[in-house]
Design a protein around this motif. Sequence first.
Motif, PDB file in Angstrom:
ATOM      1  N   GLU A 169       0.837  -1.205   0.000  1.00 55.33           N
ATOM      2  CA  GLU A 169       0.000   0.000   0.000  1.00 55.33           C
ATOM      3  C   GLU A 169       0.866   1.247   0.000  1.00 55.33           C
ATOM      4  O   GLU A 169       1.875   1.321   0.711  1.00 55.33           O
ATOM      5  CB  GLU A 169      -0.905  -0.007   1.225  1.00 55.33           C
ATOM      6  N   ALA A 170       0.477   2.228  -0.826  1.00 53.82           N
ATOM      7  CA  ALA A 170       1.184   3.502  -0.864  1.00 53.82           C
ATOM      8  C   ALA A 170       0.950   4.232   0.457  1.00 53.82           C
ATOM      9  O   ALA A 170      -0.175   4.548   0.817  1.00 53.82           O
ATOM     10  CB  ALA A 170       0.700   4.346  -2.035  1.00 53.82           C
ATOM     11  N   THR A 171       2.019   4.492   1.175  1.00 51.51           N
ATOM     12  CA  THR A 171       1.921   5.140   2.473  1.00 51.51           C
ATOM     13  C   THR A 171       1.502   6.591   2.315  1.00 51.51           C
ATOM     14  O   THR A 171       2.129   7.361   1.572  1.00 51.51           O
ATOM     15  CB  THR A 171       3.262   5.064   3.209  1.00 51.51           C
ATOM     16  N   ALA A 172       0.444   6.986   2.975  1.00 52.36           N
ATOM     17  CA  ALA A 172      -0.049   8.348   2.876  1.00 52.36           C
ATOM     18  C   ALA A 172       0.986   9.340   3.368  1.00 52.36           C
ATOM     19  O   ALA A 172       1.637   9.112   4.385  1.00 52.36           O
ATOM     20  CB  ALA A 172      -1.350   8.507   3.667  1.00 52.36           C
ATOM     21  N   GLY A 173       1.146  10.431   2.614  1.00 51.13           N
ATOM     22  CA  GLY A 173       2.043  11.491   3.040  1.00 51.13           C
ATOM     23  C   GLY A 173       3.501  11.165   2.923  1.00 51.13           C
ATOM     24  O   GLY A 173       4.345  11.843   3.499  1.00 51.13           O
TER      25      GLY A 173
END
Length: 230
Positions: free
Chosen positions: A218-222
């Motif tokens: 998952e693309a880590t937010a921020g």
Amino acid sequence: MNAPLAPALALFSHLPLSERFHVHARAFSAPLEAVASRVPSGGTVADVGCGHGLLSALLALGDSRRIVHGVDPDPRKIEWARSGPGRLPNVKAEVGTVESLAERLPGQFDAVVVSDVLYLLPAERWSGFLREARRLLRPGGRLLLKEAEGDRSWKHYKCLAQEVVMVKLLGRTKAGGALVLQPREAMEALLRQAGFTPRETVELGTGYSTPHILYVAEATAGDGAASSAP
């Protein structure tokens, strides 16, 4: 949702025999259906290194709400992809790379699928490739990365020998450097460094003579994500 393999293969029935053979060989030597089944429903999906577009076809046929954008640096394969799955209303295929797509459409995808691409690149380029894949995704978007695992098994060495034939002798696949397989620990570390959170590591080699492995991250937010265009 998952599309049966037969309708996807039917999209390539008009291709020359040599190209049909290549697509069918790909279909029965790699667990593409298992990869497609783990892609989130709906949304916009980038198929990076799409080749002839078989995985794009499975994704598009498996969910008509899904928009699939395939890119590959080989113009020959993109022509076959456009004349096959590119005829579907929810598939687009174009000549390009992960870098060119990320430059043009940063933060525009809900999922990115990459199947058997990294091993064709020099190992020093893997981190940059994964960072560009990260740029494509919206925060929380998913990367599905299918590679062959560098586990030093007989399947590992058989896979390398097979690819030497395909890349260097037959020229069926373009490679930018030495053929490399990495152990899962190294791949998971690279994913974290590129701004991903690994969520699932799935062995898919059962029944195949290649040590297939799928990383779902998952693309880590921020964490370096590009903002979506308004």
